[in-house]
Design a protein around this motif. Sequence first.
Motif, mmCIF file in Angstrom:
data_model
loop_
_atom_site.group_PDB
_atom_site.id
_atom_site.type_symbol
_atom_site.label_atom_id
_atom_site.label_comp_id
_atom_site.label_asym_id
_atom_site.label_seq_id
_atom_site.Cartn_x
_atom_site.Cartn_y
_atom_site.Cartn_z
ATOM 1 N N LYS A 194 64.332 25.703 5.799
ATOM 2 C CA LYS A 194 65.152 24.516 6.082
ATOM 3 C C LYS A 194 64.396 23.556 6.993
ATOM 4 O O LYS A 194 64.426 22.335 6.798
ATOM 5 C CB LYS A 194 66.463 24.935 6.744
ATOM 6 C CG LYS A 194 67.404 25.700 5.841
ATOM 7 C CD LYS A 194 68.660 26.133 6.587
ATOM 8 C CE LYS A 194 69.585 26.952 5.705
ATOM 9 N NZ LYS A 194 70.776 27.433 6.451
ATOM 10 N N ARG A 195 63.722 24.109 7.996
ATOM 11 C CA ARG A 195 62.956 23.263 8.915
ATOM 12 C C ARG A 195 61.830 22.545 8.183
ATOM 13 O O ARG A 195 61.600 21.352 8.384
ATOM 14 C CB ARG A 195 62.385 24.108 10.054
ATOM 15 C CG ARG A 195 61.737 23.289 11.149
ATOM 16 C CD ARG A 195 61.148 24.167 12.228
ATOM 17 N NE ARG A 195 59.817 24.655 11.858
ATOM 18 C CZ ARG A 195 58.984 25.250 12.711
ATOM 19 N NH1 ARG A 195 59.361 25.460 13.958
ATOM 20 N NH2 ARG A 195 57.806 25.651 12.313
ATOM 21 N N SER A 196 61.148 23.278 7.325
ATOM 22 C CA SER A 196 60.045 22.688 6.560
ATOM 23 C C SER A 196 60.536 21.568 5.657
ATOM 24 O O SER A 196 59.898 20.508 5.551
ATOM 25 C CB SER A 196 59.351 23.768 5.732
ATOM 26 O OG SER A 196 58.295 23.228 4.979
ATOM 27 N N ASN A 197 61.682 21.779 5.008
ATOM 28 C CA ASN A 197 62.242 20.744 4.132
ATOM 29 C C ASN A 197 62.631 19.502 4.918
ATOM 30 O O ASN A 197 62.402 18.369 4.472
ATOM 31 C CB ASN A 197 63.459 21.288 3.381
ATOM 32 C CG ASN A 197 63.085 22.327 2.346
ATOM 33 O OD1 ASN A 197 61.949 22.394 1.914
ATOM 34 N ND2 ASN A 197 64.041 23.156 1.962
ATOM 35 N N LEU A 198 63.226 19.704 6.094
ATOM 36 C CA LEU A 198 63.614 18.576 6.943
ATOM 37 C C LEU A 198 62.393 17.772 7.374
ATOM 38 O O LEU A 198 62.363 16.541 7.269
ATOM 39 C CB LEU A 198 64.370 19.084 8.172
ATOM 40 C CG LEU A 198 64.716 18.015 9.216
ATOM 41 C CD1 LEU A 198 65.867 17.160 8.729
ATOM 42 C CD2 LEU A 198 65.063 18.640 10.553
ATOM 43 N N LEU A 199 61.368 18.469 7.866
ATOM 44 C CA LEU A 199 60.162 17.791 8.319
ATOM 45 C C LEU A 199 59.458 17.080 7.170
ATOM 46 O O LEU A 199 58.918 15.982 7.349
ATOM 47 C CB LEU A 199 59.219 18.793 8.983
ATOM 48 C CG LEU A 199 59.688 19.353 10.330
ATOM 49 C CD1 LEU A 199 58.773 20.482 10.785
ATOM 50 C CD2 LEU A 199 59.734 18.255 11.393
ATOM 51 N N SER A 200 59.463 17.688 5.989
ATOM 52 C CA SER A 200 58.841 17.058 4.821
ATOM 53 C C SER A 200 59.558 15.769 4.445
ATOM 54 O O SER A 200 58.925 14.769 4.095
ATOM 55 C CB SER A 200 58.836 18.025 3.633
ATOM 56 O OG SER A 200 58.032 19.146 3.903
ATOM 57 N N SER A 201 60.890 15.787 4.535
ATOM 58 C CA SER A 201 61.670 14.574 4.229
ATOM 59 C C SER A 201 61.371 13.466 5.226
ATOM 60 O O SER A 201 61.187 12.306 4.846
ATOM 61 C CB SER A 201 63.168 14.896 4.227
ATOM 62 O OG SER A 201 63.495 15.809 3.210
ATOM 63 N N GLU A 202 61.335 13.819 6.508
ATOM 64 C CA GLU A 202 61.025 12.827 7.540
ATOM 65 C C GLU A 202 59.632 12.253 7.333
ATOM 66 O O GLU A 202 59.428 11.031 7.396
ATOM 67 C CB GLU A 202 61.141 13.450 8.929
ATOM 68 C CG GLU A 202 62.564 13.690 9.383
ATOM 69 C CD GLU A 202 62.638 14.183 10.820
ATOM 70 O OE1 GLU A 202 61.624 14.071 11.543
ATOM 71 O OE2 GLU A 202 63.694 14.698 11.216
ATOM 72 N N ALA A 203 58.660 13.130 7.103
ATOM 73 C CA ALA A 203 57.284 12.680 6.940
ATOM 74 C C ALA A 203 57.130 11.787 5.713
ATOM 75 O O ALA A 203 56.433 10.759 5.760
ATOM 76 C CB ALA A 203 56.344 13.882 6.846
ATOM 77 N N ALA A 204 57.778 12.162 4.605
ATOM 78 C CA ALA A 204 57.681 11.369 3.377
ATOM 79 C C ALA A 204 58.240 9.970 3.578
ATOM 80 O O ALA A 204 57.656 8.971 3.144
ATOM 81 C CB ALA A 204 58.401 12.081 2.236
ATOM 82 N N THR A 205 59.388 9.885 4.256
ATOM 83 C CA THR A 205 60.001 8.583 4.491
ATOM 84 C C THR A 205 59.160 7.730 5.438
ATOM 85 O O THR A 205 58.958 6.529 5.205
ATOM 86 C CB THR A 205 61.416 8.760 5.074
ATOM 87 O OG1 THR A 205 62.199 9.544 4.185
ATOM 88 C CG2 THR A 205 62.093 7.412 5.272
ATOM 89 N N LEU A 206 58.662 8.339 6.505
ATOM 90 C CA LEU A 206 57.836 7.595 7.449
ATOM 91 C C LEU A 206 56.522 7.147 6.814
ATOM 92 O O LEU A 206 56.026 6.047 7.095
ATOM 93 C CB LEU A 206 57.573 8.448 8.687
ATOM 94 C CG LEU A 206 58.790 8.679 9.592
ATOM 95 C CD1 LEU A 206 58.487 9.743 10.646
ATOM 96 C CD2 LEU A 206 59.223 7.385 10.263
ATOM 97 N N LYS A 207 55.949 7.992 5.955
ATOM 98 C CA LYS A 207 54.722 7.589 5.248
ATOM 99 C C LYS A 207 55.000 6.417 4.316
ATOM 100 O O LYS A 207 54.173 5.494 4.201
ATOM 101 C CB LYS A 207 54.159 8.768 4.452
ATOM 102 C CG LYS A 207 53.272 9.684 5.262
ATOM 103 C CD LYS A 207 52.522 10.657 4.374
ATOM 104 C CE LYS A 207 51.524 11.468 5.199
ATOM 105 N NZ LYS A 207 50.725 12.388 4.359
ATOM 106 N N TYR A 208 56.128 6.456 3.650
ATOM 107 C CA TYR A 208 56.492 5.333 2.777
ATOM 108 C C TYR A 208 56.588 4.041 3.579
ATOM 109 O O TYR A 208 56.029 3.010 3.187
ATOM 110 C CB TYR A 208 57.821 5.606 2.073
ATOM 111 C CG TYR A 208 58.492 4.347 1.578
ATOM 112 C CD1 TYR A 208 57.966 3.638 0.510
ATOM 113 C CD2 TYR A 208 59.614 3.843 2.226
ATOM 114 C CE1 TYR A 208 58.558 2.460 0.078
ATOM 115 C CE2 TYR A 208 60.214 2.678 1.807
ATOM 116 C CZ TYR A 208 59.680 1.980 0.729
ATOM 117 O OH TYR A 208 60.259 0.812 0.314
ATOM 118 N N LEU A 209 57.283 4.073 4.720
ATOM 119 C CA LEU A 209 57.428 2.880 5.547
ATOM 120 C C LEU A 209 56.069 2.390 6.047
ATOM 121 O O LEU A 209 55.793 1.186 6.045
ATOM 122 C CB LEU A 209 58.353 3.173 6.733
ATOM 123 C CG LEU A 209 59.816 3.456 6.401
ATOM 124 C CD1 LEU A 209 60.565 3.934 7.646
ATOM 125 C CD2 LEU A 209 60.491 2.219 5.822
#
Length: 418
Positions: free
Chosen positions: A252-267
């Motif tokens: 769950k932690r890995s999925n959360l961090l991956s979502s945050e990182a993906a969104t921040l990379k997009y921005l």
Amino acid sequence: EGADQWERSPRSAGHVWRRFLGMANKMLKRTGLPSDLCERLSKYQIVSCRDFLSLSPLELMRLTGLSIHKVYALAKTVSKACAPKMITALEIKTERCSHPSNAFFPTSLAELDEVLHGGLACGTLTEVTGPSGCGKTQFCIMLSVLATLPISMGGLDGTVIYIDTESAFSAERLVEMARCRFPDYFSTEQELIRMTNKIYLYRELTCLDVLKRVESLEDDVISKGVKLIVVDSVASVVRKEFDPRLEGNLTKRSNLLSSEAATLKYLAEEFSIPVILTNQITTRMGQRQAASFKPSSVEIDLLQSEGCGVSPDGETGFATAALGNTWSHSINTRLIMQYLDYHSRQVIVAKSPLAPFAAFMFTIQNSGLILQGEDDQSSSLMEGTDPGLLPIRVRSSIGHCSSWDPSSLTQGKLRSTE
């Protein structure tokens, strides 16, 4: 192609679109869809490409009132808008040469900027990690001041989004740094007010709040002219809420961090802005120690805040960046801040696609971080080390030790690093 697959399976809930989710947080109103349709969909909390592409054709027909063929056409439009676009190396080089101010964000630390080819790379994620009190938040506050400055002064001439998860941000320190670092420019109260009005602070104290804030930043970036995003810190809320000893929590932690990182990379990539993230440290134990030492919950907390050195044999414990190897692959650049002794600090370029391994001594003064000169870069202890496992020196009563007995925690031999 995606829309054709969707058409062949009209009752799908949108699983064929998951390949696009890395960039799918783009707002629908930026995809070319009619504004009235975007407004209508927003009433159902459908505001991003992700929201749209997660719905089945039948659900979209019901919400939009359009025919199945028009829904397919909309799906193709949204897919093209959020799908990664091909770009050549020549185009990247030409863009950076024609707009050098958009390529790098100078830190005002001359030697560090030189090693980094001009500063922190725009369009990427830069992590700053280290023990408590070593200067991570001070660095973030200093960068916030710099981002508001005119381009002619090395700034980004924009606003800043600062997500504070530790309640560590200080407006008083922000003003002090601005006055002391740029006394001529911030000589009037009017300039200080203008600068402070350009920094938008969000205090988010749970993982869900941080994720929601990150996923809603696109509108802020556009409407407020944001040129820098700071998250201080990523690790704080994650480590509080996810106990790695409980089954399923690491996933769950890995999925959360991956979502945050993906969104921040997009921005970062979409708007060509730097994103700064701070991380904490954790303690890794050697194989012999891990087999013989079973810490209590209190000792685990101490292990996460204490640290010692690392021996060449890899058997002794050492402090390193938290959140694991998967997270370390999500970031583009890693800067490590650490203690050399009680007063001296060091910043290390531990991971960078552009810069070689480098280390610099620094102090923290009223004006922020000040480099003291380049440190010896030929250390056999760190050179060539995996940046995810690089040992970090912390402040403790026994300094930077070459060997460590974890049983000393129960004997009161180590003091808190706070």
